[in-house]
Design an enzyme around this catalytic site. Sequence first.
Site, PDB file in Angstrom:
ATOM      1  CG  ASN A 215       0.197   1.240  -1.794  1.00  0.00           C
ATOM      2  OD1 ASN A 215      -0.768   1.751  -2.358  1.00  0.00           O
ATOM      3  ND2 ASN A 215       1.450   1.614  -2.039  1.00  0.00           N
ATOM      4  CG  ASP A 284       7.558   4.248   2.743  1.00  0.00           C
ATOM      5  OD1 ASP A 284       7.876   5.233   2.055  1.00  0.00           O
ATOM      6  OD2 ASP A 284       6.593   4.242   3.532  1.00  0.00           O
ATOM      7  CE  LYS A 294       5.093 -19.062 -10.210  1.00  0.00           C
ATOM      8  NZ  LYS A 294       4.106 -19.990 -10.740  1.00  0.00           N
ATOM      9  CG  PHE A 328      -1.978  13.507  -0.204  1.00  0.00           C
ATOM     10  CD1 PHE A 328      -1.750  14.452  -1.191  1.00  0.00           C
ATOM     11  CD2 PHE A 328      -3.287  13.215   0.142  1.00  0.00           C
ATOM     12  CE1 PHE A 328      -2.798  15.092  -1.826  1.00  0.00           C
ATOM     13  CE2 PHE A 328      -4.359  13.836  -0.483  1.00  0.00           C
ATOM     14  CZ  PHE A 328      -4.119  14.778  -1.472  1.00  0.00           C
ATOM     15  CE  LYS A 342       4.966  10.138   7.001  1.00  0.00           C
ATOM     16  NZ  LYS A 342       3.817   9.279   6.748  1.00  0.00           N
ATOM     17  CE  LYS A 346       8.512  12.435   3.152  1.00  0.00           C
ATOM     18  NZ  LYS A 346       8.138  11.307   2.328  1.00  0.00           N
TER      19      LYS A 346
HETATM   20  O1  PMT Z   1      -5.412   6.428  -4.278  1.00  0.00           O
HETATM   21  P1  PMT Z   1      -6.611   6.425  -3.348  1.00  0.00           P
HETATM   22  O2  PMT Z   1      -7.228   5.055  -3.230  1.00  0.00           O
HETATM   23  O3  PMT Z   1      -7.614   7.490  -3.719  1.00  0.00           O
HETATM   24  O4  PMT Z   1      -6.097   6.779  -1.882  1.00  0.00           O
HETATM   25  C1  PMT Z   1      -5.612   8.054  -1.599  1.00  0.00           C
HETATM   26  C2  PMT Z   1      -4.354   7.993  -0.710  1.00  0.00           C
HETATM   27  C3  PMT Z   1      -4.721   7.413   0.639  1.00  0.00           C
HETATM   28  C4  PMT Z   1      -3.277   7.138  -1.387  1.00  0.00           C
HETATM   29  C5  PMT Z   1      -3.853   9.473  -0.584  1.00  0.00           C
HETATM   30  O5  PMT Z   1      -4.860  10.244   0.028  1.00  0.00           O
HETATM   31  C6  PMT Z   1      -2.561   9.557   0.253  1.00  0.00           C
HETATM   32  O6  PMT Z   1      -2.589   9.652   1.461  1.00  0.00           O
HETATM   33  N1  PMT Z   1      -1.371   9.527  -0.449  1.00  0.00           N
HETATM   34  C7  PMT Z   1      -0.066   9.495   0.185  1.00  0.00           C
HETATM   35  C8  PMT Z   1       0.255   8.102   0.646  1.00  0.00           C
HETATM   36  C9  PMT Z   1       1.661   7.985   1.228  1.00  0.00           C
HETATM   37  O7  PMT Z   1       2.498   7.410   0.638  1.00  0.00           O
HETATM   38  O8  PMT Z   1       1.834   8.634   2.365  1.00  0.00           O
HETATM   39  P2  PMT Z   1       3.254   8.644   3.181  1.00  0.00           P
HETATM   40  O9  PMT Z   1       2.845   9.270   4.461  1.00  0.00           O
HETATM   41  O10 PMT Z   1       3.837   7.294   3.206  1.00  0.00           O
HETATM   42  O11 PMT Z   1       4.183   9.608   2.343  1.00  0.00           O
HETATM   43  C10 PMT Z   1       4.280  11.016   2.565  1.00  0.00           C
HETATM   44  C11 PMT Z   1       4.510  11.716   1.246  1.00  0.00           C
HETATM   45  O12 PMT Z   1       5.787  11.342   0.692  1.00  0.00           O
HETATM   46  C12 PMT Z   1       3.484  11.408   0.194  1.00  0.00           C
HETATM   47  O13 PMT Z   1       3.168  12.603  -0.498  1.00  0.00           O
HETATM   48  C13 PMT Z   1       4.188  10.411  -0.719  1.00  0.00           C
HETATM   49  O14 PMT Z   1       3.722  10.513  -2.069  1.00  0.00           O
HETATM   50  C14 PMT Z   1       5.648  10.829  -0.612  1.00  0.00           C
HETATM   51  N2  PMT Z   1       6.604   9.731  -0.769  1.00  0.00           N
HETATM   52  C15 PMT Z   1       6.543   8.637   0.047  1.00  0.00           C
HETATM   53  C16 PMT Z   1       7.459   7.629  -0.073  1.00  0.00           C
HETATM   54  C17 PMT Z   1       8.463   7.729  -1.057  1.00  0.00           C
HETATM   55  N3  PMT Z   1       9.348   6.766  -1.234  1.00  0.00           N
HETATM   56  N4  PMT Z   1       8.506   8.805  -1.858  1.00  0.00           N
HETATM   57  C18 PMT Z   1       7.611   9.806  -1.712  1.00  0.00           C
HETATM   58  O15 PMT Z   1       7.642  10.807  -2.446  1.00  0.00           O
END
Ligand code: PMT
Length: 413
Positions: A215, A284, A294, A328, A342, A346
């Site tokens: 991503n 995810d 490959k 985040f 979320k 979590k």
């Molecule tokens: O890196 P930059 O270019 O500066 O951009 C910043 C950002 C947009 C990446 C950052 O601000 C941000 O939003 N990070 C979280 C991105 C994300 O994965 O969001 P989510 O809504 O899908 O996940 C929610 C939370 O669960 C996040 O804290 C994530 O780290 C966590 N997560 C998600 C999926 C997973 N399999 N395990 C996790 O721990």
Amino acid sequence: MVETRETEGPRTVLVGVTGGIAAYKSAEIVRSLIKEGLHVHVVMTRNAQEFITPLTLQVLSGNPVWTDTFHLTREQEIGHISLVDRAGLFLVAPATANVLGKVASGVADDLLTTMVCAANRIPVIFAPSMNVNMYENPITQGNIRKLKRLGYGFVEPAEGDLACGYQGVGRLADPQEIVERVLSRLCVKDLAGETILVTAGPTEEAIDPVRFITNPSSGKMGYAIARAAAQRGAKVVLVSGPTGCAPPLDVSLVRVRSAEEMRKAVMKAFPPATVVVMAAAVSDFRPAVRSRHKVKKHDASLTIRMEPTPDILFELGKRKEQRILIGFAAETRSLVKNASEKLAKKNLDLIVANDVSRKEIGFQSDSNQVKLIGKDGNVSALPFLPKRILAHRVLDQIGMLRKKPAKGSRRGG
Ligand code: PMT
């Protein structure tokens, strides 16, 4: 530009420039300090002016450059001693063997050494730069030891090719490292005693040895948080996916690639952590099967079966105990509703919600605009801010979440 008293205080840095070939690098230092939102006043020795003009540093700092001890009008208006009193820090970069010797001996025979001599109430940091033999001279080393004993700070010179044609220790430290040291010294250490685990960047989920799913996360947000936390005195472990970000100073960096690797690294760093901030954009989904070779190009379309990756933050939420967990949420619609779900699922204390459908914020940008959502349902909308400032705003929440008055963020911040 006229000096005003409103621009002075802890966020004012005095930069002393002495006469060495590295004096030209003071331009980059001054520029970076200004970019960090600091007010900069420059004082130069006469020799420094042989290497770089006061005009250059005046334009970059936006303030007149100090060169004479006995300047009639300026002394009447402000006075160099009172400028020292009102500054937050004095950086001398480059610092020659001569100036180190003078300061160590209490000599104040020009404006710069007079001002350093008067800087008893603020931190003084020297960034030495000189020929290797001069640096290794026992007299110079003795002066450095004496100054360190007296509490003066140093950004050690680097080793390498020197302008004089010699090789060895004596090159001015990297200007960015010098700036980072200044910023760190100016910060109130209100997070001392905390161990903060931060994640940043994307993950890469391999399809085959040469292809992967990822991503657009650049890591800027997570690195800004790790850097700010270290500046504020926390012990910081940064688990990072692949990014081009420079490793922050005083941060223990663990590089990973996939979500599974990130999970392992996070779980290892979790036990001593008092706070976790998950800014990483963890994939995810990942290909259910990773081809050892490959995948050949066929005319027919390719179907990849995907499976979910471990939800790291969900797992941490189950084991959190007294820790503070900050997540985040990257959303493209129903920002508050989706982020709040979320937070609850979590078991978080706070979620930082950003709308990643907006090009000027979220992924890759230098700035972000977020809503902070607490577990009590309180939503506070922050303005559009550079990520380095936003990082401090997020960290300010730690003090509030611990229900003790936060001692303030960045000094004068
Ligand atoms: O890196 P930059 O270019 O500066 O951009 C910043 C950002 C947009 C990446 C950052 O601000 C941000 O939003 N990070 C979280 C991105 C994300 O994965 O969001 P989510 O809504 O899908 O996940 C929610 C939370 O669960 C996040 O804290 C994530 O780290 C966590 N997560 C998600 C999926 C997973 N399999 N395990 C996790 O721990």
